[in-house]
Scaffold this active site. Structure first.
Site, PDB file in Angstrom:
ATOM      1  CB  CYS A  26      -6.610  -0.419   5.116  1.00 37.06           C
ATOM      2  SG  CYS A  26      -4.867  -0.929   5.101  1.00 37.06           S
ATOM      3  CB  CYS A  81      -2.150   1.810   6.088  1.00 34.80           C
ATOM      4  SG  CYS A  81      -1.697   0.920   4.582  1.00 34.80           S
ATOM      5  CD  GLU A 117      -2.051   4.303   3.157  1.00 37.11           C
ATOM      6  OE1 GLU A 117      -3.224   4.593   3.452  1.00 37.11           O
ATOM      7  OE2 GLU A 117      -1.756   3.447   2.291  1.00 37.11           O
ATOM      8  CG  HIS A 136      -1.970  -1.012   1.213  1.00 34.15           C
ATOM      9  ND1 HIS A 136      -3.065  -0.943   2.041  1.00 34.15           N
ATOM     10  CD2 HIS A 136      -2.114  -2.150   0.487  1.00 34.15           C
ATOM     11  CE1 HIS A 136      -3.847  -1.988   1.819  1.00 34.15           C
ATOM     12  NE2 HIS A 136      -3.282  -2.738   0.877  1.00 34.15           N
TER      13      HIS A 136
END
Length: 138
Positions: free
Chosen positions: A72, A75, A44, A42
């Site tokens: 999410c 993260c 992040e 992801h």
């Protein structure tokens, strides 16, 4: 948003992330799940790792994270572990958002660090996500 647009054109879920400290950009990233064949890639997570490497630190005290989509659970907790000062995001995520929409991990008193957060709604952030998933359904 520039990183989110880059992800969109690469066929990735259009999420972009920037990490700053003292107003200086230390890392930028976008989702790379498809490119790396890694469900944890992801924006992040990649940006946090790059920031730690750039600053040669395992904790990112005093850093702020700007991300186009509400983090999410993975993260959000990574930001807790990294000791991020604050996260600012541009679109909520009713399905998986772990800051305000579905869960409230950053406000959970069980964690030993609190990440401040701010939601700054930006229509473009939601629009690019809707367009991406609309095109995927076709």
């Amino acid at each position: 948003m520039e990183q989110a647009r880059e992800a969109f054109f690469k066929g990735e879920v259009p999420v972009g992330c920037v990490v700053t400290r003292d107003g200086r950009v230390v890392a930028v990233a976008h989702n790379r799940v498809e490119a790396l064949k890694d469900p944890t890639a992801h924006a992040e997570i990649i940006a946090l790792k790059e920031a730690m490497q750039a600053l040669d630190e395992k904790h990112l005290y005093g850093c702020e994270v700007y991300v186009s989509l509400e983090p999410c659970p993975m993260c959000a907790y990574a930001m807790v572990l990294a000791r991020i000062e604050k996260v600012l995001f541009l679109a909520g995520d009713e399905k998986c958002g772990a800051v305000m929409s579905r869960f409230n991990l950053l406000d959970d008193p069980a964690f030993n660090h609190r990440v401040k957060w701010e939601y700054l709604p930006l229509e473009e952030a939601g629009d690019i996500l809707r367009k991406f998933f609309s095109l995927r359904r076709i």
